[in-house]
Structures are given as structure tokens and as C-alpha cells.
Design a protein around this motif. Sequence first.
Motif: not given
Lengths: 654, 309, 144, 314
Positions: A615-641
Motif C-alpha cells: 500500500x505504501x508504494x502504490x501510487x494509485x494509477x490503476x494500470x493494474x486494474x485495467x490489466x487484471x483480466x478477472x477484476x481481482x485487483x481494484x484501485x480503491x475509489x476508482x474501481x471497475x464497478x
Amino acid sequence: MRVGVFICHCGNNIAGTVDVQKVAEEMRKIPGVAYSTTYVYTCSEPGQNEIIEAIKKYKLDRVVVAACSPRMHELTFRKAVEKASLNRYFLEMANIREHISWVGDDKELNTQKAIDVVRMAVAKVMNNKPLFSSSFKLTKRVLVIGGGVAGMQAALDCADGGLDVVLVEKSPSIGGMMARLDKTFPTIDCSICILGPKMVDVAQNERIKLYAYSEIEDVKGYIGNYEVTIRKKATYVDWNKCTGCGLCMEKCPSKNAYDYFNFGIAPTRAINIPFPQAIPKKAKIDPNYCRYFLKGKCGVCAKICPTKAIDYDMKDELVKEDVGAIIVATGYSLMGVENFPEYGGGKYKDVITGIQYERILNASGPTGGHIKRPSDGKEPETVVFISCCGSRDKSVGIPYCSNFCCMYIAKQAILTKDHLPKSQSYVFYMDIRAPGKGYDEFTRRAQEEYGVRYIRGRVSKIYPRGEKLIVRGADTLLGIQVEVEADLVVLANAVISNPDAAKLAEKLRISYDTFGFYVESHPKLRPVETNTSGVFLAGACQGPKDIPASVSQGSAAASKVLALFSKDVLESDPQVSYVNPNVCVGCMKCVKTCPFGAIKEEELRDGRKVAKVIETVCAGCGICTSTCPCGAIQLQHFTDNQILAEVYAFASGK
Amino acid sequence: MNNRRYAYYSGCSLESTAREYNESLKEVFRLLNIEIKEPEDWSCCGSSPAHTVDPLLACALGARNLALVEKMGLDVVIAPCPSCFTVLKRAHLKMKKDPEVRKKVNEVIDEPYNLKVSPKSALQILYEDVPPEKISEMVVYEIPELKVAPYYGCIVTRPPEVAEFDDAENPISMDRILESAGIEVCDFPFKTECCGAAFGIAKKEIVNRLSYKVIQMAKDSGANCIAVCCPLCQQNLDLRQGQINRLMGTNFQIPVLYFSQLLGLVFGISPKRLGIDKLVVDASWITRSMRKAEKKVGNKEKEPEAEEE
Amino acid sequence: MPQESKKELRIIGFLCNWCSYGGADTAGVSRFKQPTDLRIVRVPCSGRVDPLFVVRAFLSGADGVLVSGCHPRDCHYSDGNYYARRRLEMLKRLLPFFGIDDRRFHYTWVSASEGERWQRVVTEFTKVIHGLGPLKIEEGEEIG
Amino acid sequence: MVELKEKISEVFRDTNLVICWREGFDPIHATPHFVREESQIEDSIFNLFCVHNLCVYLPFLKEKAGILVKGCDSRTLIQFLQEGLIRREDVVIIGISCRGIIDVGKLMREVLYEAVTGVSIDGDSIKVKTVSREREFQLTSLLADKCKICRYPNPLIYDHLIGEPVESKVSWDMAYEDIREFEKKPLEDRLSFWTKEIGKCIRCYACRNACPLCICRDRCIAETRDPHFTSQSVELKEKFMFHFIHAVHLAGRCVECGECERACPVGIPVKMMKKKINLEMKELFDYETGINVDDKPPMYTFKAEEEKIKEHEL
């Protein structure tokens, strides 16, 4: 779910072209919206109180404020809802001012657009989750990269504030560009006379740990907790033993080494101490010129050294330092003279750059402060200065102004006259930029008291005639072509970023512009911060800057670090990514794409491997969220949903 | 080695006033095994007049010739005349950059041009595609008295975004080519000064003054000969040298040769074939001072070609 | 144009918080007038934009989708827009394969200072979408 | 066959598990065969009906395994390795040079869906015996379409190789001609083509289950519907959404083994969409899936300067 919607009139700014009542009315029709109202200035204290009261009165659990840009007032309203005991992330803003009322004239269409946009915000807020910051400890030590005047100032101020400082300087001595200058404008102070004591302060300050001739190898971690690897480059001289006596330099038979300190205006020895006031005053071997390294035999310095400090087998050494904040003060470079073939740069010895001339003027320079031109050592009678060599020239890809050349040209022209009273200086210029305190007066003095002739126009060509150089240019005020027979030509060559600026930026994860200058957080209001928290900027690494500006920034960056370190713990931004380990299939694509290295592989107790966010390293860009095929990783406050909710709300608009 | 085939667009000047450029270049290419082929039915590139009248016309004239080259299945066309080169290259770049222009131009010309050809100057071919050792190998004569000022003229390297070759302000390709042929080159600051170009027709005096500067600088730089790569430069410096002498009160006697003529001479091609006798300023001293190269690198079997007549 | 006909089409825009959202704000502050069809979704970074958001928008009724981020090299998160560029380019090339005109999807870069550029992008893109008209993806024949 | 079984035994001694094929319920159907005991080796086969890409099992296997791959299947392994989905040391690869496999659907149509009782192959012809009669076909007429444009008949990665190398004369352009042809159709025709094809989809997810690179398996967002990219509705737009999800998630990853299309019960040309993306991946990034272990799938990396991606003007 009970959503409250607050539509701001912003006086007439919004209400003038958006029917705010209608928007409020439409929102009431949405299931889940419990309250919807308008207010003339929602950001005002009574406006905020209205929200707080409404939350209590109507038991609201989500709030949408439709007003100006969230970039303006999101924090204001977050604090407001927090006052009403609501988690601050239960607030969403709809931007109906910058994006609607100010850019469209048609009230009907604006109103429809506002209805859609607020509905989208309502849809999003319904998917919001409460988020909580966590706190973490920090290392109260600061790393300063660059030992020029900006970095020194930052280091000294931090040390004065009680911080331990790690100062890393790439070259063998601190001092930077300022140490090379002869005098400073507009006071004609001796540069090294004012800088020298500061350098000594740095050396003597017990809180400052200096790594000279060292570079940043790697930076890991995040604000408050960086682990920095520093490469101490091999000097082939044991600095613990070297006393700086200079005997080696005197006896070194390799006399043609490139002199970095003097920008190659004269050669130096393969083993050298860059200049008399160097800190640390230690010798260093340049293996590109040293006979021992080139031919395998010589060893004169090793024989002569009274303390036996020479160590030809020395290797680079990596050391680690833990720090909590970083000040970047890496300064600038200058465009090489060879970039100006039309001026014969690199071809004619008497076409030199401003910084080279500075060394010629300097009493500790290669000519002992006597103005002698490089080709034949004669005193020049006519000196031509050409401003904007490369600067403000789109054809070489530099549209910007190099900031201080106008001033140093005036200074050098004045000094030329002081040194050689019979001489005549000419300055070809585009505009005279002298906006600092006492600056314009200074350039006028050059013209009026020292008789420097300023010609407004560009130089097209320089060619030799006999021993002279013919400088051909335009005088745009007279509208004629002029040719000046010069003995020496000084080019005010463009300030450029350091060649390795981008590489360092990538290590630090800070942004840099097209020209390699580092980008500050906000050009007006956050000039020494970067968008990477914990990393600050000072001096010309952010853009061309003169000494007072660099020093101010050094102090400013130091005060930022001191303020940061005044806290014992730091709060993390909870808008970071989170992995649901039950959904993660462990493909680790997020690990590969994270620009911050903030995701690692974790093995669960059942042996399954899943991704985990630091958490302390994550900058919150959300590239991971748009990379994850199954929606397992979600950028809080900008989630897929949350984003999909906005898309669906958008689609339901008609 | 270099057995590439190139299209060769000689252009109008090389068919008339600059025949010696054409002939000498072809000879040099032949000796260097550079195979060239002229497109059939090529037309005038339009030169300066076309683009002053109508940009579409200028582009279309260039494109028409490029389309012919494309049809030959070749991807590089050598345009020795800098004006032709610039026109062809500009047409190519304009069509590449702007699909609108491409459409319009392709509507006007018989067969569409599909951007598959790179126009290059003769200098560029000799500099980039021929290794300098290969040029050195061909040398059979040396001319020790000769000191050449390499004069490139305005447009063979400029504007840089069109030429995409050599340094725009301080080109060195011709210097290097001549040097590898054992010819001494002086440091010449006016490599890309303007000779006055076609202004000679409207205002002779301007050309005379500008060309005077070039010749004077060549002389000041210690040169006794000027090497050129442009028919118009050659004409202004050579043909007008008498005019210049009269106007400026000078007494220049500096032969102005195409760089290909100089290469031809040291490669052993007969001066007659190279059109040395066509020059206005007498260059016979150059041929007279030629002597067998002492240090001949490689290529032993090749003897100087027999003089004609 | 919409102002004349008052007939809007459905255009959605995904804007990165740091550059393009700021650019749209700058356009607003400078009062650069724009057509009204566009609805903006704020995302932290163009790299956050899953190509499937764009697809979802089209399938849910969008006639045009716009994505805008920081210029390459200027990404606040250093690499986000580089990923976005690859993924969105892939999508732009895939859409016409399914019969969706690729002009309906535009991705571009607008910095926080480029209010005028933002105005131009919105105006031009809206014009393009109006030129293409509404997107129709309709139910095919039922199969037995 | 002898060679095959010998190799399997050899590998089995090392791994205790070999994934291969055995004969299925009739002579024209093979079925995946997990050899866990020595006695099972005897049942293993390789013939024209070994259509399955066995790699689909690998990423979730928790043990070391031997596996049989045809040329096309071997690309899956390389893709797995590129993506780090398997470790090279966990797999022993028996590669088989392949002359193509039979499209069982085609064969069944030819024999009018009669039960097949025997098959014999002689050179280029195949004799098929059904309950009512015996017929002979040219092998090429029954080959799967993907085999006709196969560029990799020989495994690209293996520890053991069976069979003589097979030469392929298929070029890249030939392999993608169908896509280029399809793209020549007007936009409306393309849309109506897909409207018709995707309209047939019953969302059984067979294509997804057969796909070795669909690593989400049960967590597929088309099925979990969380995040809410699609609903369970079977209206056209949701079907489109599912196929877009499948295609986009496979961008720069699909190795074109064609299992999706083979598995589809309603005959949607599912592979076409992925081939289209692969064509673009080649064009944009000079990348071909499943060829070099050291390549990086293009959607998970980038270049600061993309040579082939131009800024789009409006």
C-alpha cells in the motif's frame, strides 16, 4: 442507501447557464437519492454547514456536490462530510462549472448535460466504499542529490534544522557550476569567494555525510522510507590517505587529460585535483588518460605520493543509505560548442562558450585570469558575444530561454573591458532579458559605462579571415547586414538538462518534460514539490535558473523536508489498489505492469500464489486494474464497478 | 560489394549546360560498379519556376518522375542536380505527409506514385553507399599541386528536413569523398554560401558580387580550384568569372570543376571524356600536373585508360 | 451542429485526472466554448482506462468515446499513458473489424495547460460523431 | 507408435505424469489421457484425431508433467513461458511433427452423421467404415481449416521430438488472407456478419473453457459478473460484450490453436477476432505470439517511442 445531492449556483457562474433547480428536481427521482437541494455558494461556510446539517437531519450516507472542479474543492467537501462523521470517501463531486456552465451557452442543453453528469456522480457514489488511511513511520534523514549551490543550500538548511543529510555529488568536488564562475552578476562579487565558505561549511558540518564522485544507482521505497543505493566511483586514490598536497598532479607525465572543470579550455593532468578550493580536496585519476591504465606502466604518482594513497586496483563501491525524503538538485548541462557548425564551433579555436570564457577570466583558471585567446594566446581586441546559441531556437529543438545568458554576457563584457581597457565588445542579441533586481540597470551599465555595443539580430555565420574571425549577422534595428572582425567569439550556449536526467527521473519516478527538466507539482503553487511525494526539486534541474533562484529553491525544498519530518508518522493515501485474494488467479500480469513495483507475489497458506499490493508504494494509477483480466485487483475509489456505474448511468441518459 | 541498381534522373541541365557533369558522373559510377538506369520518358522536374507558379504543379512534376522510377522497380533515384533533387524530394515528402496532397497529385499524373522511392543526390550515394576504401582503390593519378575548395551551394543539404543528409551548415560529404580520392581539400568556410543562383538573369550584378565572395574565400583559404556539385553554381562561378573580374577588379583564374570531374581525373578517365575542355576558366594546368599515383592501393590490374585521340 | 439542431448524440470521455481533466478545467476557466454532447468520467490515469470500458460504452449506447491522457513522457505515473497508447490503439484497430467505425473512438493527449487544445478536440470530435450519426447495433434475427 | 510409447515411458520415469491422448468412444474421436501409471502408457496414441491442445491443463497443475504437443500446441507452451504461467523445469515436452488433423465435423457431415466403426489411413487417403457402408476420402478434403494454413507443423519447443520434420509453405500473408479479405467488406456488412454470428451465441463458455490462455477460468468476469462489465442477459449487446472481453483479454496472447472455434457448439468463427488482433500485433509491435520465450506480450509492456503508433488527428 441515502444519497444527498447539493447543487451549487456558484453565484451566477453555474446558475446563469444551468437550471440548477431542475437538476435538483431530477435527482430526487433517482431511487436512493434521499435529499436534493441547491445553494448559492456551497463552498462557503454556511454552504458547508448546510451539507453537514442535511447529513444529520436526513441521515444521509453518501453525498454528491455538483459544483466546480474536484481539482478545486474536493478536499474542502471531503473535510465537510467528515465533520458530519461520514467517511470522506463517501463524497463525489460533479463538475458542472468548468465542464458545463462555463463552456456552453445553451441553458437547456447545459441543464440536460448537468443532469447526466450529476446522475453519473450519484451512480458512482453509490458504489463508493469507506476508505481509511493507515499511518507509517518515517526515517528522518534526507538525501540531497547534487552538490551545486542549490543542493548545498538545501543540505545546509536541513542540517541546521537538525536533520542528518546524505549529500551525493557526481563530480569529484562539490561547488557545481557556481564554483566555475569568475564573478556573479549584478554585483560582480567573486563567485568562489562567496561560495567557498559555504563549501567549507558543508565539509565541516557533522550532520552532512558527503559522497563525492558518486552517483545514485537505485532508489527503492516510498516517502518516509527510501533505500538508496549509491555508487562510489573508483578514484584510484585512497581518499582516507590523500592529503590533497598536489604532488602527484605536479609530477604526472600525462599532461593532456581533458579538464572537465575547465570545460576543456586547457588540458590538465591525468591525476588531478579539479581546482584549488575543491571539497573534498582529493586527487583522482582519469583512467582515459593515465599512462598506467593505457600502457600498463608508469606509476609515477604511486612512487611520489607521500601517503601511499594511490590504488590502481580500486573498484566502484556500492553503499546503501536509508532516508525519508529526497531533494533533487542535479543542475544542468550546456550545449556543446560543436552544435554550432555555422559558427565554426569546434573548428575555430577562438569560438568558445560562455562558461569557457568564465574560466579564462578566472584568476585560478588556466590563463591565470589574463584574457588570452585559445588559438595563439594573444589578447583579443574585439570580442563578440552571441546570445541565444541554441536557446529559443526551434530548429535545434530548444524553444525555451536559457534564463541567465543575457546577464552573464553583460557581466563578461564588463569584465573584458576591465581586463583589457582597449578592447571593444559587441553583443548580438534577440532580446535583453533582465528582469531581476538590479539586473536591467546592470545591462544598461554595460552599454552606457563600458561602451559595449549591442546589436539586435542573429549571427548567420562566422568565418576566418587571416587571424580574425568575421562574424556576419543582421542588425534588425538598422535593417542591414553587419560584419564584425573579431578576435574572440563567445557563444551563450543553451542550457540543457543533464544527459542522464531522464535516467535519474526514472529511478526516482518523477516526471520530466520533453527537454529532460524535472516537472514540479504545480508551476505556481507547488514549485519545489514533485508529483511523487517525498521527492523535492531545487535549482536548475527543474529549468534554467540563476544563483539566487537556485538558492531560494534549495532553502524552499529544505523547509518542505523539515515540515514533512516534523511529524512522527505519515498518513498513507487510501486510494490505492487492493487485491481480492479469492478472485486473483495469480497470473501476475499486474506485477509486470506496475510502474512502481508496488505489487508482489504472495503465497497463501493453501499454497496458492496471488498478487499483493504494498500500500505504501502504490501510487494509485490503476494500470493494474485495467490489466487484471478477472477484476481481482481494484484501485480503491476508482474501481471497475465505480467507473462502470458511471458508464451505465451515462447510457441511461436517454 | 556495391552492385546496387539505382535509377538515374539526369534532369535538363545535365543534358545541356552541364553535360560534363553528366558524363563525368556516369564514368565515375561505371568505374565504381554503380549500376544506373534512366527512367524512360522522364520529364522536367519543374525546377524553381514550377513551385513559384503552383505548388500542385511542382509536386506533380516531381511525382510523375518518381512514379516512373517506381514502375522500374527501383527504390532509389539519383538526382545529381540539387534543384532536381530538392524538387523530387519535396514532392515525395509532401505526399508522404499529407494524404490530401497525395490524392490530388495522383489524380493529375498518369500513374499514381506510392511513396516507394527515395531521391538522393549523387553526393549522398558516393558518401553513404560507397566505402571510402573503394574510392581510394580506384585512384591511379595524383595531382599534388591541386588544392580544392569544396563548394556545396545552397540546397544540396538545405533545408535539412528536406535533404536529410549531411550537416546543413557545415557539410563534409564532398570533402571526405575527394579526400578518399587523394585530393587535397582546404578548410572552406563558404561551403553553403549562395552563389546568386538564377538571379543572374534578372540582376547580373548581385550574382557577380555573391559569387565573387565565394571565389575570394576559396582563394583566401588557399585553394586553386573549386569543386561543385550543382550546375548553376558551376555556371555562376566559372562562366561569370570574367564578369566578376571586370566588376570587382580582380584577376581570378580559378577553375571550377564538378567533383565528379575531379574524381574522373584521378581515376584515370580521359580529360576529354570528362569535358575538362568545356570549362571556361582554363583547367589545363590540372591535367598537366597529373602524375601516376605512387601509392596505389589494391586493384593492380587496372591501368589508366588510354587517352582518346 | 448540436446548438442549431439541439439534437445531441451520446459521447462519453474518460479523462486522466492530472492532465486532461485539468485541461478541460483550463478550457472552462478560459471560457472556451464547446459543444455540449460530451459527458466526462474522471479517472486517475489514461492507463486506468480498460479498453473494455470503451466497448461497454459503445454497447450501452454511446455514439462516440473519447479517451484523453497526459502527453507521452508526461504521465503523472510515469508509464500509464504508454500502456494506454498500446491498448487503445489495439482497440481502435479492432473496432472496425466488428463494423464499428473507428472514428467513433478517439484517444489523444491533452495537458493541463492546453485548454485551447481541449476545446479543439471536443469540438472536432463532436463534429465527427455528428457526421457519423447514431451508432446502431441491433438484434439480429432470432435463430431457431 | 512404438517410438511414441517409448518416449512416453522415458518421460514418465522422470515425471510420473504424462498428458497425452488415447482413443475415445469411437475411432474418430481421441480423448486426453493422463498417464499416471505405467500400465496406462499402452493406451496412448497419436493420430489424425488427436485434435486437443493438451496445454490447457498445464497452468493449474501443481506437479511436474510430461506433455505431448503438436507444432501448433507448442506455441501455447512458449506463450505460457513468456507470461510466467508455467516454469520450464516443471514440464517435459514431447514434440510431434504434425501433418494436420482431421476436422471431425467435416467427416461427420460427409458420412451423414452415421456412427463410425473403423478408420484406416493409406497415404493421402482415408477409408471410413460406418454402420452402413465404407467410403474413401482424400485426406486434404477433411483437414481442419487451421491445418491448411499452418506455418508451424513442427514443435517450436521440445525436449523430445517424434516424427520427421514437416515442411510448411504457408507464408504469413497466406495465413491471414481470410482476415484481409473480410476487412475488404464494407463496415455495415461486417457489423451485420457479426450481428448474425454473435447472435447465435448461447453463452455456454465452451470457447473460453477450451482456451488454454483463458486463465481466469471460473473467475471469468463474463460469468462472475463482478466487476459489472456484463450481465447474464442473452441479448445481443451482452453477447457482443462477452466476445469483446474474450478477444481483448487475449490481445497479444492468443496462439491461434483454434480450440475455441472447435469447441463452439453453434459454429461462431471465434478465432477470427483473435487473428485480427494478432495481425495488428505484428503490424504494430512486430510481435507474434508463442514464438520466442524471451518476447514480451505487447499489452504488458511499452516503448517510450512507438515506431508504428502515430498520433490520431481528428
